[in-house]
Design a protein around this motif. Structure first.
Motif, mmCIF file in Angstrom:
data_model
loop_
_atom_site.group_PDB
_atom_site.id
_atom_site.type_symbol
_atom_site.label_atom_id
_atom_site.label_comp_id
_atom_site.label_asym_id
_atom_site.label_seq_id
_atom_site.Cartn_x
_atom_site.Cartn_y
_atom_site.Cartn_z
ATOM 1 N N ALA A 1 -3.391 9.276 7.713
ATOM 2 C CA ALA A 1 -3.202 8.103 6.880
ATOM 3 C C ALA A 1 -2.691 6.987 7.771
ATOM 4 O O ALA A 1 -1.975 7.241 8.735
ATOM 5 C CB ALA A 1 -2.196 8.383 5.767
ATOM 6 N N ALA A 2 -3.082 5.798 7.468
ATOM 7 C CA ALA A 2 -2.604 4.673 8.269
ATOM 8 C C ALA A 2 -2.562 3.413 7.431
ATOM 9 O O ALA A 2 -3.410 3.199 6.571
ATOM 10 C CB ALA A 2 -3.505 4.476 9.486
ATOM 11 N N ALA B 1 0.854 -1.187 0.000
ATOM 12 C CA ALA B 1 0.000 0.000 0.000
ATOM 13 C C ALA B 1 0.883 1.227 0.000
ATOM 14 O O ALA B 1 1.877 1.298 0.719
ATOM 15 C CB ALA B 1 -0.896 0.005 1.234
ATOM 16 N N ASP B 2 0.551 2.181 -0.845
ATOM 17 C CA ASP B 2 1.305 3.429 -0.921
ATOM 18 C C ASP B 2 0.336 4.591 -0.774
ATOM 19 O O ASP B 2 -0.597 4.727 -1.554
ATOM 20 C CB ASP B 2 2.026 3.533 -2.269
ATOM 21 N N LEU B 3 0.560 5.405 0.233
ATOM 22 C CA LEU B 3 -0.341 6.530 0.491
ATOM 23 C C LEU B 3 0.454 7.823 0.479
ATOM 24 O O LEU B 3 1.552 7.884 1.026
ATOM 25 C CB LEU B 3 -1.018 6.379 1.855
ATOM 26 N N LYS B 4 -0.099 8.822 -0.122
ATOM 27 C CA LYS B 4 0.597 10.105 -0.171
ATOM 28 C C LYS B 4 -0.412 11.238 -0.050
ATOM 29 O O LYS B 4 -0.868 11.774 -1.046
ATOM 30 C CB LYS B 4 1.371 10.203 -1.487
ATOM 31 N N PRO B 5 -0.805 11.573 1.163
ATOM 32 C CA PRO B 5 -1.740 12.683 1.339
ATOM 33 C C PRO B 5 -0.971 13.991 1.437
ATOM 34 O O PRO B 5 -0.161 14.171 2.328
ATOM 35 C CB PRO B 5 -2.424 12.346 2.670
#
Lengths: 484, 372
Positions: free
Chosen positions: B311-312, B292-296
């Motif tokens: 984000a988690a 999983a890749d998150l970029k807020p």
């Protein structure tokens, strides 16, 4: 031999002459020829009396640098730097010493006073000629004795290259590879000095190490290289920089800091950076392009970065941790204050490779005036990092409607047992908080300083005591003129 | 008639888009915004195959006009808006090479959900123009396993309300890109839910401009991925003026070898005081190979704003699992229950009950497949 090379050779020879007479600290040395070429690299290396392997290392870096492009992804804007129109060996400076404090810029003195810096230190910082600055030699000697007793090596890196070549060879460039990035490669080619620390197995360094107390540390130069190695089970705390503002002629700074923590070792690295930020109209100021990285190489090792960044016109800096050893811990505590036309793009990387690795990021960004402040961070958990854990909090505070605050976190996980949490908020100083303070008789600027210090508290608490007190005052001073 | 005039656009405009696309090239992982979705690699040599991309539309409710973009003599509302919004690389591509598409004009409050389906390979365009005070619930479905690039423009007039539910079923081996550009006038609202179940490469990219006071965008989405599927949701929301609101809530469950991606950028322009933005992205990894890749991202140029993101990524909460097991629920059931609860959070916001049930059904099917 080309004429430039001959020129370099003559200059080196000339410097050698002067050394014969024992002038070590005070001579006005010639600068290396302007511009950056292999000859400049050879000059710097010769000037430092380095062995062949070090020169080869530098030349390799220089050749790679020629093929690299200056990065432009950060949210900072500055006129194109002409690398050929700069001196790469400029220290020590040729500027004559001032005769008394009367000759020093009153603005600078005003700041010293607010920071509560003793008079003697003020003189030293402002470059005033005094007989005995504040007995730095004896202080340093006492320190040296104490460190020798436990076997801690703490010296300029040029000395370490000479005296401990095996240690330097083993670790230099292993955390930040020569070709890591444009500025790090430039540093590898032309670094002039810096600090070397080695803490032997099982030793708890008996004092906070600080560049401030290192002999000859006053001119660390624009390309500083620091290498700290904490051997198994050791502990060291290192303080870099100083709360007092220093005027520096060199606009471009590109330092590299490498930390290596072996099994069970802990390194605490604290920075207070207050270089010239340029004036209220955005003229001048230092460009600070720093590569800092720590490698938790051994199991259960720990690296903790704490930074208070208030100076420099441009800050480009991402102190990072590679959490390689199982159970290793990385921490990043940061306060970045940008006022007037300052631009700061700073953050961290936490690379989780080992099992049970933990990291914690607390970042507080404050923007005022027309400044831009960016937090840019990355948390990566790789497949083998079982039960890795990260917590990130980045808060931004905006003072006034003309500044900007930006947050760019990358969160990447490849392990189902890992837990990563990220939180960010952006806010301004609430009117009711300000009103409350003003109503109790605080001035506007005092009130802002108080509120901002509250906002930064979690990070300030991480600083060693003597730094924390000055850093708190610094936070207030950095924001002067931002309200009202 | 040549391709270049098949879309209701002047030839020069299409050529401009084509040169934009050519100049940028097919995005690849070295392009920062496409870091997690290497389109060039997924497409390989072939690129988007030509020509079969098409659209189907369900019965039109009263108050909705339709125009086939492949037809000549486009009405004024099409000529005015088609190709007028912010153009990303891939939307330039569809603008340049699409051979057809659909335009909808909503003039009043339209009853019942309107179904729109895309299928086939190649580039296709859509335009939705909503007059002041109009309202529509749009259900967008994707069909087939093709290489497709959809370019959508949405123009919301004052106080117009668009409810948008998009379901992208699993399409193994497909490369599906959809670029949505949108502008909202004062008081307008965009309320959306995107349910994505993955493809070889699946990317939904939204560029939303809140340009009138009181405009709001409420985005939510779920992804349930398995095998070697990929789903990328990339959003950019610009608070161009003050008193605008945005919320985002994305939940992702990734099993198998899959990769779930969320990139979200919220910008608050200078002077856009009173903007309020909330952004949450959470991912649950079910297998050792999933990622999983998150970029807020936040970009803020105004001081009187409230912006937050969270984000988690992680596993199910151990305490919750323990609680359920302590009450005699077997671990597999307990896990399934918690995963449902995790996703449900992002689905409750779907206003239309039928659509909500459809999304739930699709999620249940996908969970059965992924966690098995």
């Amino acid at each position: 031999m080309s004429s430039a090379a001959a020129d370099t050779k003559n200059t080196v020879a000339a410097i050698g002459e002067k050394y014969k007479y024992g002038f070590v600290t005070d001579i006005e040395m010639e600068k290396a020829p302007k511009g950056l070429s292999e000859d400049t690299v050879r000059f710097v290396s010769a000037k430092k009396g380095e062995p062949q392997w070090m020169l080869d290392w530098r030349l390799g870096a220089f050749r790679r640098w020629g093929e690299m492009k200056e990065p432009n992804w950060a949210r900072v804007h500055y006129p194109k730097i002409d690398y050929q129109n700069a001196y790469y060996y400029a220290a020590p400076k040729n500027t004559p010493l001032k005769q008394s404090l009367d000759e020093v810029d009153p603005k600078l003195l005003e700041t010293y006073k607010k920071l509560g810096i003793p008079l003697n230190e003020q003189m030293a910082l402002a470059g005033v000629a005094v007989d005995a600055v504040f007995d730095s030699v004896s202080v340093a000697t006492t320190f040296k004795d104490k460190l020798n007793e436990v076997g801690v090596i703490f010296c300029p890196i040029s000395e370490a290259i000479r005296d401990y070549p095996d240690l330097v060879k083993q670790y230099l460039g292993t955390v930040v590879p020569v070709t890591d990035n444009f500025f790090a490669t430039l540093n590898a080619a032309v670094f002039t000095d810096g600090t070397f620390v080695y803490v032997p197995k099982g030793v708890r360094c008996p004092m906070e190490l600080s560049t401030y107390f290192r002999i000859n540390a006053s001119e660390t130069g624009q390309f500083e290289r620091t290498l700290i190695i904490a051997d198994e089970g050791s502990y060291v705390s290192y303080l870099e920089g100083c709360t007092a503002p220093k005027r520096d002629e060199n606009q471009l700074h590109a330092a590299v800091v490498e930390l290596v923590a072996l099994e069970g070792a802990e390194i605490k690295y604290s920075t207070v950076q207050n270089w010239y930020p340029g004036d209220e109209n955005g003229l001048g100021g230092i460009y600070n392009f720093v590569t800092k990285r720590g490698d938790c190489r051994g199991d259960r090792s720990k690296i903790s970065w704490t930074q208070v960044e208030t100076g420099s016109a441009i800050t480009w800096k991402y102190p990072s941790c590679i959490l390689r050893g199982d159970g290793s811990v990385g921490e990043f505590y940061s306060i970045a204050i940008a006022n007037h036309y300052q631009q700061a793009d700073t953050g961290t990387k936490m690379i989780h490779l080992g099992k049970n690795t933990r990291s914690r990021i607390i970042s507080k960004g404050i923007s005022a005036g027309k400044a831009q402040n960016t937090y840019r961070g990355q948390v990566s958990v790789y497949g083998k990092a079982e039960d890795a854990r990260n917590f990130t909090q980045c808060d931004s505070l905006l003072i006034g409607g003309d500044c900007g605050a930006h947050t760019v976190p990358y969160i990447e996980s490849r392990n189902p047992t890992a837990r990563i949490e990220h939180e960010a908020t952006t806010s301004k100083i609430a009117d009711d908080q300000l009103f409350y303070c003003l109503q109790r008789g605080l001035g506007q600027e005092e009130a802002v300083a108080l509120i901002v210090n509250g906002f930064c508290k979690e990070v300030l608490q991480q600083l060693p005591m003597e730094f924390a007190v000055e850093a708190q005052k610094l936070v207030g001073i950095s924001l002067e003129g931002s309200v009202g | 008639m040549s391709n270049s005039s098949a879309l209701a656009l002047p030839v020069a405009r299409r050529e401009q888009a084509a040169s934009h696309y050519r100049a940028m090239g097919v995005p690849h992982r070295r392009v920062e915004e496409w870091k997690y979705s290497d389109l060039a690699r997924a497409l390989g040599e072939e690129g988007f195959s030509d020509g079969t991309a098409c659209w189907h539309i369900g019965p039109l409710p009263a108050g909705v006009e339709i125009f086939d973009l492949a037809e000549p003599n486009a009405p004024e509302w099409v000529r005015k808006h088609l190709g007028s919004l912010k153009e990303s690389v891939m939307s330039a591509a569809s603008l340049a090479y699409a051979q057809g598409g659909v335009a909808l004009h909503v003039t009043k409050v339209a009853a019942g959900p309107l179904a729109l389906e895309f299928s086939g390979a190649g580039h296709v365009r859509a335009l939705i123009v909503m007059d002041a005070g109009a309202s529509l619930t749009l259900q967008e479905n994707l069909a087939g396993c093709d290489r497709r690039n959809i370019g959508v423009e949405i123009v919301l007039g004052e106080k117009a309300q668009l409810h948008h539910v998009r379901i992208a079923p699993v399409a193994a081996g497909a490369v599906q890109v959809e670029e949505v550009a949108m502008t909202l006038a004062a008081g307008a609202g965009y309320h959306s839910h995107y349910a994505s179940f993955g493809a070889k490469l699946s990317r939904l990219e939204l560029d939303i401009a809140l340009e009138g006071e009181g405009a709001e965008a409420n985005l939510s989405g779920v992804s349930v991925l398995g095998e070697d599927n990929h789903a990328d949701i990339t959003t950019r929301i610009s608070h161009a003026v003050g008193l605008t609101h945005s919320t985002q809530l994305f939940k992702k469950v990734a099993g198998g070898n899959s990769r779930a991606i969320y990139q979200g950028k919220v910008s608050v322009e200078k002077g856009a005081n009173g903007s309020d933005s909330r952004q949450t992205a959470k991912a649950l990894l079910l297998s050792r190979q999933a990622e999983a890749d998150l970029k807020p991202e936040l970009e803020i140029f105004a001081d009187d704003v409230k912006c937050a993101h969270g984000a988690a990524v992680g596993d199910l909460d151990a305490d919750s699992l323990f609680y359920l097991r302590a009450r005699g629920i077997p671990e597999t059931d307990a896990r399934a229950l918690l995963i449902h609860a995790f996703l449900e959070d992002a689905m409750t916001g779907i206003a239309n009950a039928d659509l909500r049930e459809q999304v739930r059904g699709a999620v249940n099917d996908a969970l059965g497949r992924v966690s098995a």
